[in-house]
Structures are given as structure tokens and as C-alpha cells.
Design a protein around this motif. Structure first.
Motif, PDB file in Angstrom:
ATOM      1  N   ILE A 124      39.684  46.523  32.654  1.00  0.00           N
ATOM      2  CA  ILE A 124      38.894  46.126  33.692  1.00  0.00           C
ATOM      3  C   ILE A 124      38.447  44.585  33.529  1.00  0.00           C
ATOM      4  CG2 ILE A 124      36.672  46.467  34.881  1.00  0.00           C
ATOM      5  CD1 ILE A 124      37.385  49.469  35.002  1.00  0.00           C
ATOM      6  N   ALA A 127      40.883  41.905  33.298  1.00  0.00           N
ATOM      7  CA  ALA A 127      41.948  41.462  34.462  1.00  0.00           C
ATOM      8  C   ALA A 127      41.801  40.409  34.633  1.00  0.00           C
ATOM      9  CB  ALA A 127      41.383  42.536  35.763  1.00  0.00           C
ATOM     10  N   PRO A 128      42.932  39.501  35.083  1.00  0.00           N
ATOM     11  CA  PRO A 128      42.821  38.048  35.930  1.00  0.00           C
ATOM     12  C   PRO A 128      41.683  37.714  36.768  1.00  0.00           C
ATOM     13  CG  PRO A 128      45.084  38.816  35.763  1.00  0.00           C
ATOM     14  CD  PRO A 128      44.040  40.040  35.368  1.00  0.00           C
ATOM     15  N   GLU A 129      41.193  38.751  37.654  1.00  0.00           N
ATOM     16  CA  GLU A 129      40.185  38.571  38.542  1.00  0.00           C
ATOM     17  C   GLU A 129      38.938  39.170  37.926  1.00  0.00           C
ATOM     18  OE1 GLU A 129      40.634  36.889  41.457  1.00  0.00           O
ATOM     19  OE2 GLU A 129      42.670  35.913  40.660  1.00  0.00           O
TER      20      GLU A 129
ATOM     21  N   VAL B  22      40.609  49.611  40.896  1.00  0.00           N
ATOM     22  CA  VAL B  22      41.062  49.535  39.483  1.00  0.00           C
ATOM     23  C   VAL B  22      41.386  50.919  38.810  1.00  0.00           C
ATOM     24  CG1 VAL B  22      40.510  48.803  37.125  1.00  0.00           C
ATOM     25  CG2 VAL B  22      40.541  47.222  38.957  1.00  0.00           C
ATOM     26  N   THR B 265      44.017  43.606  43.709  1.00  0.00           N
ATOM     27  CA  THR B 265      42.973  43.077  43.459  1.00  0.00           C
ATOM     28  C   THR B 265      42.633  42.599  42.056  1.00  0.00           C
ATOM     29  OG1 THR B 265      42.045  45.283  43.221  1.00  0.00           O
ATOM     30  CG2 THR B 265      41.578  44.577  45.406  1.00  0.00           C
ATOM     31  N   GLN B 266      43.288  43.216  41.179  1.00  0.00           N
ATOM     32  CA  GLN B 266      43.292  42.565  39.984  1.00  0.00           C
ATOM     33  C   GLN B 266      43.810  41.311  39.717  1.00  0.00           C
ATOM     34  OE1 GLN B 266      43.558  45.633  36.350  1.00  0.00           O
ATOM     35  NE2 GLN B 266      44.366  46.603  37.947  1.00  0.00           N
ATOM     36  N   GLY B 267      44.904  41.076  40.573  1.00  0.00           N
ATOM     37  CA  GLY B 267      45.659  39.719  40.571  1.00  0.00           C
ATOM     38  C   GLY B 267      46.533  39.555  39.217  1.00  0.00           C
ATOM     39  N   ASN B 268      47.267  40.858  39.015  1.00  0.00           N
ATOM     40  CA  ASN B 268      47.877  40.856  37.712  1.00  0.00           C
ATOM     41  C   ASN B 268      49.458  40.055  37.683  1.00  0.00           C
ATOM     42  OD1 ASN B 268      46.884  42.086  35.372  1.00  0.00           O
ATOM     43  ND2 ASN B 268      47.003  43.915  36.064  1.00  0.00           N
TER      44      ASN B 268
END
Lengths: 297, 401
Positions: A124, A127-129, B22, B265-268
Motif C-alpha cells: 500500500i 504503490a505508484p499511486e 488494495v 487504482t494502484q496504477g501498477n
């Protein structure tokens, strides 16, 4: 009548034999078998035995994962030692006993949380965001989103975090048992702080250093949760590869061979470092030998 | 399905909205780990296991089964039914539900087979082409359709499939296809075909590419792009596929992820191979923040057709609850609610009209027109399956180097 001396050890022997020696024996045996066609309903076939699984396990692509794992575990253990030793020293020597218990408790606190949950916490954060990425971008250190997740670096970070307490605890115990009088004597005899550390504290803390290093290195080498959660495709480790063979590809034979190679790799590394350590000690002792000369009459 | 416990843990680490997405996805990954390492996470993965059976609540379902007791254990795909539906089932029927998840049919069969009838599950949801093999391995029980009166609600085109004539062992859950989702901030051009997908994977998306964690889908990228039937058993095709996947594609792969949509949403990832319903869940999750950023595309010129099916395991202990569940979920209103969540066509009569009437978001990711359906090819389990597993295995090792 007196019970024989080994009576007390019987429960432990039974446990080891039943749940360690026998299963590992099976794994060793399976590693020479082969994978049957999956519609047969069998998980492993051992009617023809060969070394071919070892060839596969040590072939190009899988060998890379072994190298990567060795690198992660040696580097991880070393970083744990670098971070853990000063902390344990500070805790054992500098902190007043009043606070020591509390701080030691704080070191153990993460263990109250599930291993997986702790590791996911990093996912968490990184994370990139996620928050770290956001902060770095807000203060202008990075202009692109953080690209740490699913890399070997993330796994390295994760294992250091997960195994650090296992390094700190034995180091603390070793340093805590060290008589302050020895350090004072060293000082009184004219040694600098650095020399005291090098020639008194560290040698006497050696059992703790060895214990901590082994406690971190061995489970770390076989870890696969950290790699599975943080590693993506790039940060793979042998533990995860073995699990994949057993659970997903269902190639128990290859998985067993990989597990045996992993065990061998750990033993070799530990043996090698033990030899280096012993050799280093012999050299140091020879150079530092104090020869007492007879006092001339 | 992975609510409650993990939400509480992650809430302190991230905003609620992020935390939900997440944590679910991570527990999906973790789920596989947990299964092996002594099921540390069973509590977190279970759904509503803490919900009390509604004492004396009259069953309102259109079934004659009445109350069923105990716990219904699913071995299931992740994020595949609305958690509210499990709750509703428990409220109506009394049985609680628990879910463990898998990422591919191969994994599921491997684990069930290795457990030899002791895994403790009642319901499993295999894709159609794997059903004959599961029957052959003795994993599935025969269904008594008289206990599933709502079976009549299914469109006939989704019953009596070639891999399970007369629905002897399975009932359609839903069906869907495979495509991609990409980040327009990272990839400039449009991705319209699997060839575009490969080009982007080797170019702007290199190192931030995810592929499905399933052997046939992974190899499908090569077959679909090159106009080869993805059920081919031709050795030369398979060798070429191996060469491409292991040596050309794998170095660009960041992760093998069967659920990249819900991780959006994490933009991975800049580019992900993804099942349509999962893509839709992801687009819905990011639509408030970044509605234009991610684009979905259906695989072309050819792509997959899969159908997942409710099956009762031979080892099932709670058979009544299993029948009650299947009958329950085949009710049109329950089915619609579930479809709204997972985003796959459930094949229930009238469900498309109802979904359109309800104005659900991203309907084009759920319902495909005839021209699209004509490009769908069902998969197969055949002599090539072993080879595909081995390719996928090598790709995983190669991607890590």
C-alpha cells in the motif's frame, strides 16, 4: 531405577523424525521421480528414477532465480546486521534499564501482526499511486510515480523489514550479557572507543552475531510470502518457485528437486561463511597474540 | 468477499476507497499463499463467516429446500460474486459461506487433486473445457436438476454444452472473454489487436505489463495475434509459441496477475491482459478520479470465449446448501445484482434488458454484439495443455531474470 538420560529428549526426537526427517526424505526421493500426465490423477510418479529434475532445476532460467535468491538473502542478512547491531548495542548499553523493556517490546510488536498483513502494508505504501509516491512527487524529488513495487528492490526492502527483529533479539541478548566492566577495563588500558568495540565488544558478541545471522539468513532464503506479495515477476525467489511447482504447475518432481537444491544452497553458503569466519579468526588471533616475555631478573 | 477483517487493518494505512480495492486484491494473492502455509488467512478470506444465521427468518427464495444449516465452502475465483449476495443467502437460508480462491483452472484442479477429497469444499467454479477432466478425475458429483428448479431461467444457448451434455455436472454461472486495459498516459497509440498489444508490451509498456496468470490465456496472446487456433495441438505451433512467450514476451512482463482490473487504482501496470468483468470493476473503481485515463479493448482479431460453471464437488459435505445456493443465484433478481457486481453475462433470460433498464455502467464490457461473439473461440484441454503449462512455467522464471 533411573530413567536413561536421553528420556527428556524423546518428544523432540519423535517430532523431528515424524515431521522433518520423514517428509524431507520423501521430498529427496520425489526429486528423482517425474511428473505423470495430469489426467492419471497421480501427483508424482517414481517408477523411473533419474537426475533429470536436477538438470532442469539448474538450467538457465531457474538458475537465475537461485542466483537472485542468494543475492537477496546474503544482502538482506548483511543489511539486517548493519542496522541491527548499532540498535542492539544502543539498546543494551546506552538505554536506561527503565526504558529497555518497553523498547524491546516495540521491536517485537510487529510480530503480533500476521506476516502477510505486514508485507501487504508495504504494498500500500509503495504503490505508484500510494502515499510515499504522492509525498515524493509533492516535494519534487520525483516527477514520475514510484516504480518500486514488483521489483527485486521491493523484495529486498520487504525481507529486511520482516527479518530485522530476528537479528536484533539475539544481538541484544549477547550485548546485554556483556559485562560493562570489560569495556571499562579496555578503556583504562588505553584503548580508544573504536578499538574497544573492535577488540572487546564485537568478539564477545560473536555468538549473538552468528545466531542472528543464521536466524535471518536461513528462513529468508526460503521465504516466499515476501516475494509473492512484493516481487511480481521480477522479484522472484526460489521459495515461490517451489510453491508454484507444487501448487500450480503440479510438477512435484521438479519442485522437490528445486527444494533440495535450495537446501544445498543454504548449507553451502552457511558452510562457506563459517569457513571464512574461522579463517579470519585464526588470522586475527595470530596477529594479535600477546607474547609474554619473561621479566628480566 | 474479503471484507471486514482486512478492511480494518488496511484502513489505517490508506484512504478507505484505496484500502478496499488494495486489500482485496492483495488478499487474493495472499490467499494462495495462505492456503499453503496453514490457512493463516482463512478468517480474512471468508465471507460473512461471522454473520449470524437469521434465526427463524422465513426463506423467501423460490425454492423448496427451506433452511439449510452449517457452512457452505466455496473454492472460487476472486471477486466473483457480490458480498451482499452471500449475506443475503445467509439471511434467507441460514447457512454461512466461506470462500477460498484460485487464479487458474490448472491451479484449482492441481490442489483438489492433490488433496484427494479432503480439501473440504462444497462448490467449485471451473471453466467449461476443464469439466470432462474433472469428471474423469472423480472430482465432481452428478447434479440432480430437480433440486435446481430455477435452472429453467437460463437461456437455452447456455445449457447442454458440448463439454457437459445435459448439464450432468454443471450449471452456467456466467461467461466472458479476454482483452486488455491500458493506461493512455503511458501508451500513446491505440491498441486494437493482439499485435498492437504485443507491440506496446515490447515498447512503452515494457516492464509494466501484466498478463493473466493462466497458461492457456498467456499462450493465447501469441495464437490470437498470429491467426492460429488457440486449441492447436500442432507441435511446430507450440514450439513457436514457446519461443515467442519465453524469449520475446516474458522479459517485458512485470507480473502474472489474474486480477489486474481490481488493482487499477494502484496504477501498477501500463498494460494488462484482463478478463472483461475484472476490467469493468477496475474502470468503475477509477471512474471518479480518472475517467479517461484507462481504456478497455476486446481481444482481436480473435479472442477467448469461456464459461464458468457451478459444480458440486464429489467430496461436498453440505450438499443441500450447495443446491440451495445454485438455485438461489439463478433467480433473475439475484443474478442481476450479481452481474452488476462482477460484470459478466449470467445467461439468465432477460438479464440484458434488465441491466439496460437499470442503466448499469460499462454495459459494453458485459454484453457483446453478434460480430464480437463471432470472434470468440472456446478453449480446450487436450494434449497441448501440458506444454502450455510448461511454457507458462518457463515464462515465469524468465520474467524474473
Amino acid at each position: 531405577m533411573k530413567a536413561p538420560r536421553f528420556t527428556l529428549a524423546i518428544p523432540a526426537w519423535i517430532l523431528f523424525t515424524l515431521f522433518f526427517l520423514i517428509p524431507v526424505g520423501f521430498i529427496a526421493f520425489y526429486s528423482f521421480g517425474y511428473k505423470p500426465f495430469f489426467l492419471t490423477g497421480l501427483t508424482i510418479a517414481t517408477d523411473k528414477l533419474s537426475f533429470s529434475n536436477y538438470g532442469d532445476a539448474l538450467s538457465g532460467t531457474f538458475l537465475e532465480t537461485f542466483k537472485g535468491t542468494l543475492q537477496i538473502s546474503i544482502l538482506g542478512t548483511f543489511i539486517c546486521l548493519l542496522i541491527g547491531f548499532p540498535f542492539a548495542y544502543w539498546l543494551a548499553v546506552r538505554v536506561s534499564p527503565k526504558w529497555r523493556g518497553l523498547l524491546l517490546g516495540l521491536v517485537i510488536v510487529p510480530f503480533w501482526t500476521n506476516f502477510l498483513v505486514r508485507t501487504i502494508g508495504w504494498r500500500i505504501l509503495l504503490a505508484p499511486e500510494g502515499p510515499v509516491s504522492g509525498i515524493l512527487r509533492a516535494i519534487g524529488i520525483r516527477d514520475a510515480p514510484l516504480a518500486v513495487l514488483d521489483t527485486r528492490f521491493a523484495v529486498q526492502l520487504g525481507v529486511v523489514y520482516n527479518y530485522l527483529p530476528l537479528m536484533i533479539l539475539p544481538l541484544f541478548v549477547a550485548l546485554d550479557r556483556l559485562e560493562p566492566a570489560l569495556r571499562e577495563a579496555s578503556k583504562d588500558l588505553g584503548a580508544s572507543r573504536w578499538k574497544t568495540m573492535r577488540q572487546v565488544t564485537i568478539p564477545l558478541a560473536m555468538p549473538g552475531i552468528v545466531a542472528g545471522t543464521l536466524l535471518v539468513f536461513i528462513p529468508l532464503s526460503g521465504d516466499y510470502i515476501t516475494a509473492a506479495v512484493l516481487g511480481g515477476a521480477k522479484g522472484n525467489m526460489v521459495g515461490r518457485m517451489v510453491a508454484d511447482q507444487f501448487l500450480v504447475a503440479q510438477n512435484w518432481a521438479l519442485g522437490s528437486a528445486m527444494a533440495m537444491v535450495l537446501i544445498g544452497m543454504i548449507l553451502l553458503t552457511v558452510g562457506l561463511f563459517a569457513l571464512i569466519g574461522l579463517a579470519a579468526r585464526a588470522v586475527i588471533q595470530r596477529n594479535r597474540r600477546v607474547t609474554l616475555q619473561e621479566v628480566p631478573a | 468477499m474479503t471484507d471486514r477483517d482486512d478492511e480494518n487493518v488496511t484502513r489505517i494505512l490508506a484512504p478507505q476507497s484505496t484500502a478496499q480495492r488494495v486489500s482485496r486484491r492483495l488478499f487474493i494473492q495472499g490467499g494462495a499463499v495462505a492456503l499453503f502455509s496453514g490457512s493463516v488467512l482463512l478468517a480474512a478470506c471468508s465471507s460473512d463467516s461471522d454473520a449470524n444465521p437469521s434465526a427463524g427468518g422465513a426463506p423467501t427464495g423460490s425454492t423448496g429446500s427451506g433452511e439449510v444449516e452449517g457452512q457452505l465452502n466455496f473454492y472460487h475465483w476472486a471477486e466473483y460474486d457480490d458480498p451482499k449476495i452471500f449475506k443475503q443467502f445467509t439471511d434467507e437460508f441460514g447457512a454461512t459461506t466461506k470462500i477460498d480462491i484460485y487464479a487458474s483452472n490448472e491451479e484449482m484442479i492441481a490442489k483438489l487433486n492433490a488433496a484427494q477429497g479432503t480439501a473440504g469444499y462444497d462448490i467449485v467454479v471451473p471453466s467449461g473445457q476443464y469439466i470432462p477432466q474433472m469428471v474423469q478425475l472423480g472430482l465432481l458429483s452428478e447434479l440432480d436438476l430437480a433440486k435446481i428448479p430455477n435452472f429453467k431461467n437460463l437461456e437455452t444457448q447456455y445449457t447442454n454444452q458440448p463439454w457437459d451434455p445435459n448439464n450432468l455436472h454443471s450449471v452456467c454461472k456466467d461467461w466472458g472473454s479476454t482483452g486488455w486495459i491500458y493506461d493512455t498516459e503511458a501508451i500513446d497509440g491505440e491498441i486494437n489487436t493482439w499485435s498492437d498489444f504485443i507491440e506496446a508490451a515490447k515498447g512503452p509498456a515494457s516492464g509494466s505489463l501484466s498478463v493473466l496468470d493462466a497458461p492457456a490465456d498467456l499462450c493465447g496472446i501469441y495464437f490470437w495475434a498470429n491467426g492460429i487456433d488457440w486449441t492447436t495441438e500442432d507441435q511446430a505451433d507450440l514450439d513457436a509459441c514457446q519461443e515467442f512467450i519465453v524469449n520475446e514476451l516474458a522479459p517485458h512482463i512485470k507480473a502474472f496477475d489474474s486480477y489486474p482490473g481490481i488493482a487499477l487504482t494502484q496504477g501498477n501496470y501500463a498494460l494488462s491482459q484482463v478478463w472483461n468483468g475484472d476490467a469493468r470493476q477496475g474502470l468503475i473503481a477509477v471512474q471518479d478520479k480518472d475517467p479517461e485515463r484507462y481504456k478497455w479493448g476486446l481481444g482481436a482479431p480473435k479472442t477467448e470465449l469461456w464459461m464458468d460453471n457451478w459444480c458440486i464437488l464429489a467430496e461436498a459435505e453440505n450438499i443441500n446448501a450447495a443446491y440451495a445456493w445454485i438455485n438461489f443465484i439463478l433467480q433473475p433478481e439475484v443474478s442481476l445484482k450479481d452481474l452488476e457486481f462482477h460484470g459478466y453475462n449470467t445467461g439468465i433470460k432477460g438479464v440484458q434488458e434488465q441491466a439496460e433498464a437499470a442503466d448499469l455502467p460499462y454495459l459494453d464490457l458485459i454484453f457483446f454484439d453478434e460480430a464480437q461473439v463471432a470472434t470468440f473461440e472456446p478453449g480446450a484441454v487436450n494434449s497441448a495443455t501440458e506444454k502450455l503449462v510448461s511454457i507458462w512455467d518457463q515464462a515465469k522464471a524468465e520474467a524474473g531474470t
